[in-house]
Design an enzyme around this catalytic site. Structure first.
Site, PDB file in Angstrom:
ATOM      1  N   PRO A  61       0.821  -1.215   0.000  1.00 19.79           N
ATOM      2  CA  PRO A  61       0.000   0.000   0.000  1.00 19.79           C
ATOM      3  C   PRO A  61       0.855   1.266   0.000  1.00 19.79           C
ATOM      4  CG  PRO A  61      -0.856  -1.591   1.573  1.00 19.79           C
ATOM      5  CD  PRO A  61       0.462  -2.127   1.091  1.00 19.79           C
ATOM      6  N   GLU A  62       0.509   2.175  -0.895  1.00 24.18           N
ATOM      7  CA  GLU A  62       1.151   3.479  -0.947  1.00 24.18           C
ATOM      8  C   GLU A  62       0.091   4.533  -0.648  1.00 24.18           C
ATOM      9  OE1 GLU A  62       3.913   4.136  -4.155  1.00 24.18           O
ATOM     10  OE2 GLU A  62       4.148   1.990  -4.512  1.00 24.18           O
ATOM     11  N   LYS A  96       1.652   7.205   4.647  1.00 22.07           N
ATOM     12  CA  LYS A  96       1.085   5.860   4.662  1.00 22.07           C
ATOM     13  C   LYS A  96       0.441   5.525   6.003  1.00 22.07           C
ATOM     14  CE  LYS A  96       4.689   4.219   1.475  1.00 22.07           C
ATOM     15  NZ  LYS A  96       5.723   3.187   1.235  1.00 22.07           N
ATOM     16  N   ARG A 137      15.454  -1.641  -3.624  1.00 22.51           N
ATOM     17  CA  ARG A 137      14.157  -1.687  -4.300  1.00 22.51           C
ATOM     18  C   ARG A 137      14.330  -1.942  -5.785  1.00 22.51           C
ATOM     19  NH1 ARG A 137      10.109   1.182  -1.298  1.00 22.51           N
ATOM     20  NH2 ARG A 137      10.934   2.076   0.628  1.00 22.51           N
TER      21      ARG A 137
END
Length: 261
Positions: free
Chosen positions: A2-3, A59, A249
């Site tokens: 989730p962003e 977030k 990432r």
């Protein structure tokens, strides 16, 4: 993972499902998602309270009650689900909030990498969020340029550092940089004023569209729509996309549209 757009969607779920409703019962099915509070203290603090207007910062989601604040972070797989008390409980439903009118709000999370905190007052909220930078959706242009120009390291790393800017994750950062035609391994401090302005404008456009969709949408015209293809190609120029790792990432970018500065 989730962003910001996903968490904004969870904020809307919380508001539509629970705002103004009394918390009748709190059932903790898995205390592994609780941080700094046990199941009994969570029940004692929240049962009988009424959910107010929720807030989001990056977030993080703040569920106000007029007293203690329930603070939620969704990690990689968390979400909020609105249903009814009689609905079957699913395997990953960790905490159930039964509300007035028979509604039930559920914190559902498979991997349990983050979870729920209880902030007794505003100083507790500030302590939880003290390492967060300005919210990516709310930050003004001048503040954005200031925090970015003072940051060492790669541009992609700066954008995904929550202490620099709160809310951007891997998908958003790659999409925004592709739209702004900036390589992810450019130095954050090396951008000129025009680069920073273009980056800010594309961040705002990308976030607005993503919030409307409730996620970072995998559209054909977006980089996000092609990053997982077997032979990923740029939707703008049809050049083969490059993959690399930056700050641990997976990073996707177009060597034609995002040339070396």
């Amino acid at each position: 993972m989730p962003e910001l757009p996903d968490v904004e969607g969870f904020r809307q779920v919380l508001e539509s499902c629970a705002k103004g409703r009394v918390i009748r019962r709190v059932d903790v099915r898995d205390a592994g998602v609780l941080h700094g509070v046990d199941a009994g203290r969570l029940r004692d603090a929240l049962e009988g309270r009424r959910f107010g207007t929720p807030e989001r910062h990056g977030k993080w989601l703040l569920a106000r009650t007029g007293g203690p604040t329930l603070v939620l972070h969704f990690g990689m797989t968390g979400r909020l689900v609105c249903g009814h008390a009689e609905d079957p409980v699913e395997a990953h439903d960790r905490v159930l909030f039964t509300l007035g009118g028979g509604r039930q709000l559920r914190f559902r999370d498979q991997r349990k990498l983050q979870g729920l905190w209880l902030a007794h007052d505003e100083s507790d909220v500030e302590a939880l969020l003290r390492r967060q930078g300005p919210d990516a959706l709310a930050v003004g242009r001048a503040e954005f340029e200031e925090v970015l120009s003072s940051r060492r390291g790669h541009l992609k790393t700066a954008l995904t550092d929550q202490s620099v800017l709160a809310g951007l994750g891997n998908l958003l950062a790659d999409e925004i940089l592709w739209r702004a035609r900036l390589r992810p391994d450019r130095g954050a401090r090396d951008l000129n004023r025009e680069d920073r302005r273009r980056l800010y404008d594309e961040m705002r456009r990308t976030l607005r569209s993503s919030v409307t969709a409730g996620c970072v949408p995998p559209r054909d015209s977006w980089l996000t729509g092609h990053r997982d293809d077997r032979d990923p190609r740029c939707p703008r120029c049809d050049t083969g996309l490059r993959r690399s790792r930056m700050g641990g990432r997976g990073t996707v970018w177009c060597p034609q549209c995002q040339p070396d500065g």
